[in-house]
Design a protein around this motif. Structure first.
Motif, PDB file in Angstrom:
ATOM      1  N   UNK A   1     -10.806  -7.098   7.843  1.00  0.00           N
ATOM      2  CA  UNK A   1     -12.017  -7.577   7.183  1.00  0.00           C
ATOM      3  C   UNK A   1     -11.811  -7.703   5.677  1.00  0.00           C
ATOM      4  N   UNK A   2     -11.091  -6.756   5.096  1.00  0.00           N
ATOM      5  CA  UNK A   2     -10.810  -6.829   3.661  1.00  0.00           C
ATOM      6  C   UNK A   2      -9.991  -8.076   3.329  1.00  0.00           C
ATOM      7  N   UNK A   3      -9.017  -8.372   4.171  1.00  0.00           N
ATOM      8  CA  UNK A   3      -8.179  -9.553   3.942  1.00  0.00           C
ATOM      9  C   UNK A   3      -9.002 -10.833   4.058  1.00  0.00           C
ATOM     10  N   UNK A   4      -9.900 -10.884   5.051  1.00  0.00           N
ATOM     11  CA  UNK A   4     -10.725 -12.076   5.248  1.00  0.00           C
ATOM     12  C   UNK A   4     -11.702 -12.262   4.100  1.00  0.00           C
ATOM     13  N   UNK A   5     -12.292 -11.155   3.630  1.00  0.00           N
ATOM     14  CA  UNK A   5     -13.224 -11.244   2.509  1.00  0.00           C
ATOM     15  C   UNK A   5     -12.514 -11.700   1.243  1.00  0.00           C
TER      16      UNK A   5
ATOM     17  N   UNK B   1      -5.232 -16.317  -2.260  1.00  0.00           N
ATOM     18  CA  UNK B   1      -4.253 -15.327  -1.836  1.00  0.00           C
ATOM     19  C   UNK B   1      -3.038 -15.954  -1.161  1.00  0.00           C
ATOM     20  N   UNK B   2      -2.906 -17.304  -1.274  1.00  0.00           N
ATOM     21  CA  UNK B   2      -1.805 -17.980  -0.582  1.00  0.00           C
ATOM     22  C   UNK B   2      -0.448 -17.350  -0.913  1.00  0.00           C
ATOM     23  N   UNK B   3      -0.256 -16.980  -2.168  1.00  0.00           N
ATOM     24  CA  UNK B   3       1.047 -16.466  -2.591  1.00  0.00           C
ATOM     25  C   UNK B   3       1.073 -14.945  -2.708  1.00  0.00           C
ATOM     26  N   UNK B   4      -0.042 -14.289  -2.405  1.00  0.00           N
ATOM     27  CA  UNK B   4      -0.073 -12.840  -2.539  1.00  0.00           C
ATOM     28  C   UNK B   4       0.462 -12.164  -1.284  1.00  0.00           C
ATOM     29  N   UNK B   5       0.949 -10.949  -1.464  1.00  0.00           N
ATOM     30  CA  UNK B   5       1.420 -10.146  -0.336  1.00  0.00           C
ATOM     31  C   UNK B   5       0.872  -8.736  -0.485  1.00  0.00           C
ATOM     32  N   UNK B   6       0.892  -7.994   0.603  1.00  0.00           N
ATOM     33  CA  UNK B   6       0.374  -6.630   0.597  1.00  0.00           C
ATOM     34  C   UNK B   6       1.385  -5.710  -0.064  1.00  0.00           C
ATOM     35  N   UNK B   7       0.904  -4.924  -1.006  1.00  0.00           N
ATOM     36  CA  UNK B   7       1.756  -3.981  -1.712  1.00  0.00           C
ATOM     37  C   UNK B   7       1.516  -2.536  -1.275  1.00  0.00           C
ATOM     38  N   UNK B   8       0.273  -2.243  -0.874  1.00  0.00           N
ATOM     39  CA  UNK B   8      -0.019  -0.845  -0.530  1.00  0.00           C
ATOM     40  C   UNK B   8      -1.274  -0.756   0.325  1.00  0.00           C
ATOM     41  N   UNK B   9      -1.271   0.219   1.224  1.00  0.00           N
ATOM     42  CA  UNK B   9      -2.432   0.537   2.044  1.00  0.00           C
ATOM     43  C   UNK B   9      -2.709   2.027   1.904  1.00  0.00           C
ATOM     44  N   UNK B  10      -3.970   2.376   1.697  1.00  0.00           N
ATOM     45  CA  UNK B  10      -4.336   3.793   1.568  1.00  0.00           C
ATOM     46  C   UNK B  10      -5.559   4.080   2.432  1.00  0.00           C
ATOM     47  N   UNK B  11      -5.600   5.278   3.010  1.00  0.00           N
ATOM     48  CA  UNK B  11      -6.760   5.759   3.736  1.00  0.00           C
ATOM     49  C   UNK B  11      -7.154   7.098   3.112  1.00  0.00           C
TER      50      UNK B  11
END
Length: 337
Positions: A221-225, A129-139
């Protein structure tokens, strides 16, 4: 023809015949099946020289010869070019991969098609995920006390986690919180999430602080996993097609594939050759994978992640190298788009 090029041609013929038949190869069969342009006596002399060099050996009391790990290495190092996939193979690959919806579907489809092409165990290392970025968050509300936190990255990866709450929450309230989170997380690397979450908590209303902390922890936790190395496999049943290729038992190989630690270390250390692939043969591999050959290629940004196959040393190396390299290139193209 000088002795060395001719002996290389004899070695190539032995490798091809043994891969196809799984039977030791004799000089008479080589003369009959291949256009070597010399007599059986000359081929026998060449085979004796190849045996002296440790490139072939006689199994048990057989009159034929089989390649050694050293022989396979000599053969692989002298493959002059890697052929492209056929039109039918390319069509099958693009059809399967283009129908994938997210990163997990892409990975599953990729190992499936590679396993089908090579008839070996296919393995893919998830892209870092070195080059990935967050695009969306949903609840999303699931029930009175459960909701779903969803993290979507620029690579197409979608991770989700169930969150339990002790208070009633409506979807409108969650949507507002998601907008606040996205104001600070949009285009942020997962590595930088901790700093962004700290900023978020300074602007969240007091009545939503506890809920925001629970949701933020779930996203963390999702990011760490997602950052942990992950491997997906397909075609492990192919190992059982030729158990005699793996010494006494395929059990230790299956255990190594399941545990993944040894395989991850091996893939990480493999460096690509001029053809854009890497081949490790027999005892060049670690531990219980010493009875196998591993063919891999890098894909994605900087070719950091690997895709490849694990199979017996008695492998069709040219075709396998071709398939692995082609699938790696298709995968890179899909992820970049």
């Amino acid at each position: 023809m000088t002795d060395q090029p001719r002996r290389m041609k004899v070695l190539q013929a032995i490798v091809e015949d043994y891969v196809a038949s799984r039977e030791p190869v004799g000089s008479k069969a080589l003369v009959e099946r291949h256009d070597l342009g010399v007599s059986s006596a000359t081929v026998r002399n060449d085979m004796a020289a190849l045996e002296d060099e440790g490139l072939i050996e006689a199994p048990h009391t057989s009159s034929g010869r089989v390649p050694t790990d050293k022989g396979y290495r000599y053969f692989v190092d002298r493959i002059s070019e890697v052929r492209p996939l056929s039109v039918a193979e390319r069509r099958a690959v693009t059809t399967l991969l283009n129908n994938a919806d997210d990163i997990d579907d892409v990975m599953a489809s990729t190992v499936q098609v590679l396993s089908q092409l090579t008839r070996q165990v296919a393995v893919v290392q998830y892209p870092q995920m070195d080059s990935s970025v967050i695009r969306r968050v949903e609840f999303v509300i699931l029930s009175e006390d459960r909701m779903l936190a969803v993290l979507i990255l620029s690579t197409g990866r979608v991770d989700q986690r169930v969150v339990y709450v002790n208070e009633p929450v409506d979807q409108q309230r969650l949507d507002v919180l998601a907008q606040v989170f996205m104001k600070y997380l949009d285009n942020v690397s997962p590595y930088e999430m901790t700093k962004a979450l700290a900023q978020i908590h300074t602007v969240i209303p007091r009545e939503d602080q506890t809920l925001a902390e629970v949701l933020g922890r779930a996203l963390q936790l999702l990011a760490e996993e997602g950052h942990r190395d992950r491997i997906m496999l397909a075609g492990t049943a192919n190992l059982a097609r030729s158990p005699q290729d793996f010494g006494s038992s395929i059990g230790p190989i299956l255990e190594a594939l399941e545990e993944q630690v040894v395989l991850l270390k091996l893939l990480t250390e493999m460096e690509q050759d001029a053809h854009g692939v890497s081949v490790r043969i027999g005892d060049e591999n670690f531990g219980s994978l010493g009875d196998t050959s591993v063919v891999a290629a890098g894909y994605g940004p900087g070719d950091a992640a690997k895709i490849g196959v694990v199979g017996p040393t008695r492998m069709d190396y040219p075709s396998t190298m071709s398939a692995v390299r082609a699938i790696a290139r298709y995968l890179s193209r899909i992820l970049s788009s």
